[in-house]
Design a protein around this motif. Structure first.
Motif, short mmCIF file in Angstrom:
data_model
loop_
_atom_site.label_atom_id
_atom_site.label_comp_id
_atom_site.label_asym_id
_atom_site.label_seq_id
_atom_site.Cartn_x
_atom_site.Cartn_y
_atom_site.Cartn_z
N SER A 24 4.60 4.18 -57.88
CA SER A 24 3.61 4.64 -58.39
C SER A 24 3.19 6.24 -58.06
O SER A 24 2.19 6.77 -58.50
CB SER A 24 2.04 3.88 -57.65
OG SER A 24 2.09 4.30 -56.20
N LYS A 26 2.80 7.31 -54.95
CA LYS A 26 1.94 7.41 -53.87
C LYS A 26 2.78 6.84 -52.73
O LYS A 26 3.17 5.89 -52.75
CB LYS A 26 0.58 6.72 -54.19
CG LYS A 26 0.03 7.13 -55.28
CD LYS A 26 -1.24 6.06 -55.63
CE LYS A 26 -2.11 6.38 -56.90
NZ LYS A 26 -2.79 5.33 -57.43
N THR A 27 2.86 7.80 -51.63
CA THR A 27 3.52 7.49 -50.20
C THR A 27 2.48 7.37 -49.01
O THR A 27 1.75 8.28 -49.05
CB THR A 27 4.48 8.25 -50.07
OG1 THR A 27 5.66 8.17 -51.17
CG2 THR A 27 5.35 7.97 -48.79
N LEU A 28 2.50 6.10 -48.45
CA LEU A 28 1.65 6.01 -47.20
C LEU A 28 2.79 6.17 -46.04
O LEU A 28 3.69 5.37 -45.82
CB LEU A 28 0.96 4.81 -47.40
CG LEU A 28 0.16 4.37 -46.16
CD1 LEU A 28 -1.03 5.14 -46.02
CD2 LEU A 28 0.12 2.67 -46.05
N PHE A 56 2.20 0.99 -53.45
CA PHE A 56 2.60 1.95 -52.68
C PHE A 56 3.84 2.19 -51.96
O PHE A 56 4.50 1.02 -51.52
CB PHE A 56 1.49 2.14 -51.60
CG PHE A 56 0.19 2.39 -51.94
CD1 PHE A 56 -0.43 3.86 -51.99
CD2 PHE A 56 -0.65 1.27 -52.32
CE1 PHE A 56 -1.89 3.74 -52.43
CE2 PHE A 56 -2.15 1.59 -52.68
CZ PHE A 56 -2.77 2.61 -52.81
N ARG A 84 8.18 14.16 -49.36
CA ARG A 84 7.83 15.04 -50.51
C ARG A 84 8.96 15.53 -51.27
O ARG A 84 9.19 15.31 -52.54
CB ARG A 84 7.04 16.33 -50.28
CG ARG A 84 5.64 16.13 -49.93
CD ARG A 84 4.84 17.52 -49.86
NE ARG A 84 3.23 17.21 -49.73
CZ ARG A 84 2.69 17.66 -48.71
NH1 ARG A 84 3.32 18.59 -47.89
NH2 ARG A 84 1.45 17.49 -48.29
N SER A 88 7.59 11.22 -53.04
CA SER A 88 6.82 11.46 -53.91
C SER A 88 5.85 12.63 -53.35
O SER A 88 5.95 12.79 -52.21
CB SER A 88 5.67 10.30 -54.15
OG SER A 88 5.06 9.92 -53.16
N GLU A 90 2.46 12.93 -53.64
CA GLU A 90 1.17 12.40 -53.30
C GLU A 90 1.09 11.53 -51.95
O GLU A 90 1.95 10.52 -52.00
CB GLU A 90 0.64 11.40 -54.24
CG GLU A 90 -0.84 11.14 -54.18
CD GLU A 90 -1.64 10.52 -55.26
OE1 GLU A 90 -2.86 10.04 -55.09
OE2 GLU A 90 -1.17 10.84 -56.50
N ILE A 92 -0.58 9.91 -48.52
CA ILE A 92 -1.47 9.49 -47.79
C ILE A 92 -1.33 9.20 -46.16
O ILE A 92 0.08 8.71 -45.83
CB ILE A 92 -1.99 8.17 -48.28
CG1 ILE A 92 -2.41 8.50 -49.75
CG2 ILE A 92 -3.45 7.63 -47.79
CD1 ILE A 92 -2.33 7.12 -50.64
N LYS A 114 -3.57 13.67 -49.53
CA LYS A 114 -4.46 13.24 -50.23
C LYS A 114 -5.49 12.24 -49.68
O LYS A 114 -6.57 12.04 -50.24
CB LYS A 114 -3.68 12.32 -51.53
CG LYS A 114 -2.73 13.29 -52.44
CD LYS A 114 -3.49 14.32 -53.16
CE LYS A 114 -2.59 15.21 -54.09
NZ LYS A 114 -3.36 16.35 -54.57
N PHE A 242 -7.24 5.27 -54.37
CA PHE A 242 -5.99 5.60 -54.81
C PHE A 242 -5.49 4.67 -55.96
O PHE A 242 -4.06 4.80 -56.43
CB PHE A 242 -5.16 5.92 -53.84
CG PHE A 242 -5.50 6.88 -52.72
CD1 PHE A 242 -5.52 8.34 -52.80
CD2 PHE A 242 -5.90 6.41 -51.62
CE1 PHE A 242 -5.97 8.88 -51.70
CE2 PHE A 242 -6.46 6.85 -50.56
CZ PHE A 242 -6.32 8.28 -50.52
#
Length: 242
Positions: A24, A26-28, A56, A84, A88, A90, A92, A114, A242
């Protein structure tokens, strides 16, 4: 799961990447607490699996044990840069206890972060470690090295560990986020014996919108009997924001 190493300024960190079937973007990043680990007694693994199921990418990693918060901030900064570059843009951050402190400091310094989730995280490091270490805190204040040997294993703490606290004002760090309209989650148990819940409430009062406070009645510092409730609260926040 993919095991990787991440180079930091003066260390090499062991990490695990969980990837969803469909990325997606989005990385946690999950940061553990003092004396914890990337596995979190299984709690971090289960939370990572839940987050992956929701789309995620998740990165869990181990801090170098016994290091100051300054070092942890350097290490998390390296993890963010790795994510990064390889995963990704984005990002979190989710941090537990002292890992939450590092996450807060990094979020305040990095306007591209984010979202921020704080799990049993202090606003007052001195009070927190006075409660965590008891009489041993005074020994560190006198300049003595402390050797901890318990169910978590053996760990040496130098006086610099607590002297470093003066470098940080966690409430000021939270204040820096107010203008960014970045989602913030603060999750805390009412029976936390290490980080009194009033510290979490101070963080929440200081945070800007959108912000969410989840109080877990009867929850201790580890959420030992409430880990599923805590994980679901994180997942609700992630999917809502998100």
């Amino acid at each position: 799961m993919q095991n990787v190493t991440i180079a930091a300024k003066n260390s090499v960190l062991q990490a695990v990447i969980h990837r969803p079937e469909q990325e997606s973007g989005k990385t946690l990043i999950i940061s553990h607490g003092f004396r914890g680990s990337k596995d979190g007694s299984g709690k971090a693994v289960l939370l990572a699996e839940q987050a992956v199921a929701a789309g995620f990418t998740v990165v869990r990693y181990d801090f170098t044990p016994g290091q100051t918060l300054s070092v942890q901030v350097e290490e998390l900064t390296s993890v963010i840069a790795f994510c990064r570059h390889h995963l990704s843009k984005e990002i979190i951050l989710l941090g537990r206890s002292m890992g939450g402190s590092a996450s807060l400091v990094c979020a305040a310094a990095d306007p591209a972060i984010k979202g921020l989730a704080l799990w049993a995280t202090p606003s007052n490091l001195v009070e927190t470690f006075q409660l965590a270490l008891g009489n041993d805190y005074a020994s560190l204040e006198k300049g003595n090295m402390l050797i901890l040997n318990d169910s978590y294993g053996k760990l040496e703490l130098k006086p610099e560990f607590i002297r470093d606290f003066a470098t940080f004002d966690l409430l000021s760090a939270m204040q820096l986020l107010v203008s960014r309209t970045m989602p913030v989650l603060i999750l805390h148990g009412t029976k936390d014996e290490i980080v009194p819940i009033r510290q979490a409430k101070l963080l929440y009062e200081t945070a800007g919108q959108p912000k969410t406070f989840v109080q877990i009645d009867g929850g201790d510092h580890q959420f030992n009997l409430h880990s599923q409730i805590a994980s679901q609260a994180v997942m609700d926040w992630l999917t809502d924001n998100f």
